[in-house]
Design an enzyme around this catalytic site. Structure first.
Site, PDB file in Angstrom:
ATOM      1  N   HIS A 135       0.713  -1.392  -0.011  1.00 17.20           N
ATOM      2  CA  HIS A 135      -0.047  -0.033   0.088  1.00 17.20           C
ATOM      3  C   HIS A 135       0.747   1.100   0.047  1.00 17.20           C
ATOM      4  O   HIS A 135       1.758   1.210  -0.958  1.00 17.20           O
ATOM      5  CB  HIS A 135      -0.781  -0.172   1.167  1.00 17.20           C
ATOM      6  CG  HIS A 135      -2.127   0.910   1.458  1.00 17.20           C
ATOM      7  ND1 HIS A 135      -2.253   1.880   0.260  1.00 17.20           N
ATOM      8  CD2 HIS A 135      -2.878   1.183   2.182  1.00 17.20           C
ATOM      9  CE1 HIS A 135      -3.398   2.343   0.562  1.00 17.20           C
ATOM     10  NE2 HIS A 135      -3.914   2.107   1.613  1.00 17.20           N
ATOM     11  N   HIS A 176      -2.279  -2.136  -9.966  1.00 20.43           N
ATOM     12  CA  HIS A 176      -3.223  -1.659  -9.009  1.00 20.43           C
ATOM     13  C   HIS A 176      -4.375  -2.363  -9.250  1.00 20.43           C
ATOM     14  O   HIS A 176      -4.944  -3.018 -10.203  1.00 20.43           O
ATOM     15  CB  HIS A 176      -3.520   0.007  -9.428  1.00 20.43           C
ATOM     16  CG  HIS A 176      -4.143   0.739  -8.531  1.00 20.43           C
ATOM     17  ND1 HIS A 176      -5.495   0.617  -8.167  1.00 20.43           N
ATOM     18  CD2 HIS A 176      -3.607   1.520  -7.434  1.00 20.43           C
ATOM     19  CE1 HIS A 176      -5.742   1.453  -7.041  1.00 20.43           C
ATOM     20  NE2 HIS A 176      -4.731   1.984  -6.817  1.00 20.43           N
ATOM     21  N   ASP A 213       2.686   5.671  -6.764  1.00 20.69           N
ATOM     22  CA  ASP A 213       3.828   5.753  -5.969  1.00 20.69           C
ATOM     23  C   ASP A 213       5.242   6.003  -6.818  1.00 20.69           C
ATOM     24  O   ASP A 213       6.302   6.088  -6.465  1.00 20.69           O
ATOM     25  CB  ASP A 213       3.855   4.437  -5.020  1.00 20.69           C
ATOM     26  CG  ASP A 213       2.643   4.442  -4.132  1.00 20.69           C
ATOM     27  OD1 ASP A 213       2.737   5.768  -3.486  1.00 20.69           O
ATOM     28  OD2 ASP A 213       2.010   3.692  -3.774  1.00 20.69           O
TER      29      ASP A 213
HETATM   30  C1  LIG Z   1      -0.910  -3.394  -5.850  1.00 23.32           C
HETATM   31  C2  LIG Z   1      -1.156  -4.516  -6.144  1.00 23.32           C
HETATM   32  C3  LIG Z   1      -1.255  -5.102  -4.689  1.00 23.32           C
HETATM   33  C4  LIG Z   1      -2.522  -4.969  -6.655  1.00 23.32           C
HETATM   34  O1  LIG Z   1      -2.589  -6.215  -6.808  1.00 23.32           O
HETATM   35  P1  LIG Z   1      -3.797  -7.319  -7.152  1.00 23.32           P
HETATM   36  O2  LIG Z   1      -4.945  -6.505  -7.651  1.00 23.32           O
HETATM   37  O3  LIG Z   1      -4.309  -8.051  -5.702  1.00 23.32           O
HETATM   38  O4  LIG Z   1      -3.309  -8.029  -8.153  1.00 23.32           O
HETATM   39  P2  LIG Z   1      -2.077  -9.417  -8.125  1.00 23.32           P
HETATM   40  O5  LIG Z   1      -1.053  -9.029  -7.091  1.00 23.32           O
HETATM   41  O6  LIG Z   1      -2.967 -10.308  -7.856  1.00 23.32           O
HETATM   42  O7  LIG Z   1      -1.507  -9.175  -9.499  1.00 23.32           O
HETATM   43  C5  LIG Z   1      -2.341  -9.722 -10.652  1.00 23.32           C
HETATM   44  C6  LIG Z   1      -1.035 -10.283 -11.416  1.00 23.32           C
HETATM   45  O8  LIG Z   1      -0.352  -9.444 -11.811  1.00 23.32           O
HETATM   46  C7  LIG Z   1       1.103  -9.315 -11.279  1.00 23.32           C
HETATM   47  N1  LIG Z   1       1.577  -8.158 -10.677  1.00 23.32           N
HETATM   48  C8  LIG Z   1       0.824  -7.369 -10.083  1.00 23.32           C
HETATM   49  N2  LIG Z   1       1.471  -6.249  -9.797  1.00 23.32           N
HETATM   50  C9  LIG Z   1       3.015  -6.347 -10.092  1.00 23.32           C
HETATM   51  C10 LIG Z   1       3.917  -5.911  -9.863  1.00 23.32           C
HETATM   52  N3  LIG Z   1       4.069  -4.745  -9.351  1.00 23.32           N
HETATM   53  N4  LIG Z   1       5.134  -6.371 -10.308  1.00 23.32           N
HETATM   54  C11 LIG Z   1       5.134  -7.551 -10.964  1.00 23.32           C
HETATM   55  N5  LIG Z   1       4.083  -8.465 -11.243  1.00 23.32           N
HETATM   56  C12 LIG Z   1       3.060  -7.761 -10.594  1.00 23.32           C
HETATM   57  C13 LIG Z   1       1.049 -10.746 -10.144  1.00 23.32           C
HETATM   58  O9  LIG Z   1       2.137 -11.170  -9.977  1.00 23.32           O
HETATM   59  C14 LIG Z   1      -0.004 -11.400 -10.701  1.00 23.32           C
HETATM   60  O10 LIG Z   1       0.290 -12.087 -11.912  1.00 23.32           O
HETATM   61  P3  LIG Z   1       0.127 -13.702 -11.887  1.00 23.32           P
HETATM   62  O11 LIG Z   1      -1.548 -13.661 -12.299  1.00 23.32           O
HETATM   63  O12 LIG Z   1       0.761 -14.232 -12.990  1.00 23.32           O
HETATM   64  O13 LIG Z   1       0.232 -14.257 -10.539  1.00 23.32           O
HETATM   65  C15 LIG Z   1      -0.074  -5.114  -6.848  1.00 23.32           C
HETATM   66  O14 LIG Z   1      -0.185  -4.843  -8.308  1.00 23.32           O
HETATM   67  C16 LIG Z   1       1.170  -4.919  -6.258  1.00 23.32           C
HETATM   68  O15 LIG Z   1       1.916  -5.629  -5.508  1.00 23.32           O
HETATM   69  N6  LIG Z   1       1.947  -4.001  -6.723  1.00 23.32           N
HETATM   70  C17 LIG Z   1       3.435  -3.597  -6.276  1.00 23.32           C
HETATM   71  C18 LIG Z   1       3.071  -2.719  -4.710  1.00 23.32           C
HETATM   72  C19 LIG Z   1       2.582  -1.467  -5.259  1.00 23.32           C
HETATM   73  O16 LIG Z   1       3.146  -0.543  -6.092  1.00 23.32           O
HETATM   74  N7  LIG Z   1       1.640  -0.864  -4.328  1.00 23.32           N
HETATM   75  C20 LIG Z   1       1.071   0.523  -4.403  1.00 23.32           C
HETATM   76  C21 LIG Z   1      -0.400   0.564  -4.816  1.00 23.32           C
HETATM   77  S1  LIG Z   1      -1.001   2.039  -5.108  1.00 23.32           S
END
Ligand SMILES: CC(C)(COP(=O)(O)OP(=O)(O)OC[C@H]1O[C@@H](n2cnc3c(N)ncnc32)[C@H](O)[C@@H]1OP(=O)(O)O)[C@@H](O)C(=O)NCCC(=O)NCCS
Length: 381
Positions: A228, A267, A318
Site C-alpha cells: 500500500h 493496481h 507511488d
Molecule cells: C497493487 C497490487 C497489490 C494490486 O494487486 P492485485 O490486484 O491483488 O493484483 P495481483 O497481485 O493479484 O496481481 C495480478 C498479476 O499481476 C502481477 N503483478 C501485479 N503487480 C505486479 C508488480 N508490481 N510487479 C510484478 N508483477 C505484478 C502478479 O504477480 C499477478 O500475476 P500472476 O497472475 O501471473 O500471478 C499489486 O499490483 C502490487 O503488489 N504492486 C506493487 C506494490 C505497489 O506498487 N503498491 C502500491 C499500490 S497504489
C-alpha cells in the site's frame, strides 16, 4: 489462491476484489477511463487549479470553499498546526530507531487526549477533530524526522500553506513557489482514493463507534505496508539499485524472470493506468530534466515500457511520486509519511461519512478448518 478454493467457494473473492464494501459520495475511480474524481471534480483539474487546503475542505464539507470560507479554514488549520507540548515530548521519548509511521501513531494517539473535542462524537466535533488532524500531520512527520536525526523540531510558520510548511519544518528553508506548487499537487493526488485498504480499515474502526482518532491511527498502521503506502519508498530504493538508464532493461527483465514484485506498478482498481500517475509522471520527469537530473525519469521510461509489454501493467501513483520526492531532496523514509500528511483528509472524510449512516462492518468468514473434533485429554495429546 489455488483454483480449488475459488471453485469450491464461488461467492468468495480473495482480497475482497470487486466486492462493494459500502456506499460513498467522496470519490469515484473509473477504471476504464483511468479517471479519479473527488466529489465529482476531476483530480487533475483540482491539482492544477486548487491548493491542498481547498481539496481538504472539499472532502470534509462536500463543496469547494468560497474565498472567505477558505480564509477561515486556513486560519483554523494554522491555529492547529503546532503540536501540544506533551505530543512533542512523546515524540522525543520514542526510540530513535522507530519507524516514522509508528511515530505518527504515537503522536495521534497522544494528541487525541489534548483535542478539546475529545469525547464529543457529533459531526461538528468530528470535523473540528479532522481539521486538527490534517493541520498537525506535517508537523508530526517533520518533527519526528528531525528528532530521529538528533535535530530540534522547527515550529510551523502561520503564514505558510500545508505544503510549504511541511518543507520548511523539514529543512528550515521556505520553498520557492514552483516547488511548493509541485509538492502541493502531490498532496492532492494522495488525498483520497476510495475504499483502499487503509481507508476501509479506518471505516471498519469507526463503524464500531470507536472514535475518529482511532480510525486515523488504524489508517496509518494499514498504510505502512509495502503493498500500500510503503510502495513509494520501495520504488525509489529500486531505482537507486538500478542506478543508471543503461542497466534498466536488463534489471527489469531479470526481475520479471525471477517473479519479483516491481514496486510502484499495478493496481487493484486501475487496469489501464492510474489516473494520478498519468498526471504526476510527466511532471516528475520534467522536474528531473529541469534540475539536471533526468536519470530517474529515463530509468522510469524503460521500466514502464517493459512492464507494459511483458505484464500489461502500468505505474501507479507511488512510482512517479518516488522520484519526484527524491528530486526535491526529500529523504526516502518520509515518502510514506507524506502519504499520511495528504491522506488524513480522505480518512477523516470517510470516518465522518461512515458515522453519518453507520452500520457495523462485520463480514462473514468461510470456515475451512475441521469440525466436531473429539476432545483429547491433556495426558493423551
Ligand atoms: C497493487 C497490487 C497489490 C494490486 O494487486 P492485485 O490486484 O491483488 O493484483 P495481483 O497481485 O493479484 O496481481 C495480478 C498479476 O499481476 C502481477 N503483478 C501485479 N503487480 C505486479 C508488480 N508490481 N510487479 C510484478 N508483477 C505484478 C502478479 O504477480 C499477478 O500475476 P500472476 O497472475 O501471473 O500471478 C499489486 O499490483 C502490487 O503488489 N504492486 C506493487 C506494490 C505497489 O506498487 N503498491 C502500491 C499500490 S497504489
Amino acid at each position: 489462491m489455488s483454483v480449488n478454493v475459488t471453485e469450491q467457494y464461488p461467492n468468495y473473492s480473495p482480497g475482497l476484489e470487486g466486492v462493494p464494501g459500502g456506499l460513498t459520495k467522496i470519490s469515484d475511480i473509473d477504471s476504464d477511463r483511468s479517471s479519479l474524481q473527488f466529489r465529482g471534480y476531476d483530480v487533475h483539474e483540482l491539482a492544477e487549479k486548487c491548493t491542498y487546503e481547498e481539496v481538504a475542505y472539499l472532502l470534509l464539507y462536500e463543496k469547494l470553499p468560497t474565498a472567505d470560507e477558505l480564509h477561515a479554514f486556513r486560519d483554523s488549520m494554522n491555529r492547529a498546526r503546532k503540536l501540544p507540548g506533551e505530543v512533542s515530548a512523546a515524540l522525543r521519548m520514542a526510540p530513535r530507531h522507530l519507524h516514522p509511521m509508528d511515530q505518527i501513531k504515537i503522536a495521534y494517539t497522544m494528541q487525541a487526549g489534548f483535542d478539546p473535542n475529545y469525547g464529543h462524537e457529533d459531526k461538528g466535533s468530528n470535523i473540528r477533530k479532522a481539521i486538527r488532524i490534517i493541520a498537525s500531520a506535517g508537523t508530526i512527520v517533520a518533527a519526528g524526522h528531525r528528532l530521529r536525526h538528533g535535530e530540534e523540531p522547527i515550529d510551523p510558520d502561520p503564514k505558510l500553506s500545508t505544503a510549504a510548511n511541511f518543507l520548511y519544518m523539514l529543512t528550515g528553508n521556505v520553498p520557492d513557489e514552483a516547488t511548493e506548487k509541485l509538492f502541493d499537487s502531490t498532496l492532492t493526488m494522495y488525498a483520497e482514493h476510495g475504499f483502499n485498504a487503509s481507508t476501509f480499515a479506518c471505516r471498519v474502526c469507526v463503524s464500531t463507534l470507536s472514535d475518529v482518532y482511532s480510525g486515523i491511527v488504524t489508517g496509518v498502521g494499514t498504510l505502512k505496508g509495502p503493498l500500500h503506502g510503503g510502495a513509494n519508498e520501495e520504488a525509489m530504493r529500486m531505482l537507486l539499485e538500478i542506478g543508471s538508464p543503461a542497466k534498466a532493461e536488463a534489471w527489469i527483465r531479470d526481475a520479471l524472470v525471477n517473479k519479483k514484485k516491481v514496486m510502484g506498478f499495478g493496481h487493484r482498481e486501475y487496469k489501464k493506468g492510474d489516473s494520478r500517475a498519468l498526471w504526476l509522471g510527466p511532471r516528475a520527469k520534467e522536474l528531473g530534466k529541469r534540475i539536471g537530473n533526468p536519470t530517474w525519469g529515463q530509468i522510469a521510461d524503460t521500466l514502464e515500457k517493459v512492464m507494459l509489454e511483458e505484464k500489461g501493467l502500468y505505474p501507479n501513483v507511488d512510482f512517479p511520486a518516488a522520484f519526484l520526492y527524491y528530486n526535491l531532496g526529500i529523504p526516502i523514509e518520509l515518502y510514506t509519511p507524506i502519504f499520511v500528511v495528504a491522506r488524513v483528509a480522505g480518512w477523516s472524510a470517510h470516518a465522518i461519512e461512515q458515522l453519518e449512516n453507520n452500520r457495523l462492518i462485520r463480514p462473514k468468514a468461510i470456515y475451512t478448518g475441521e469440525k466436531n473434533v473429539k476432545f483429547v485429554e491433556m495426558k493423551d495429546r
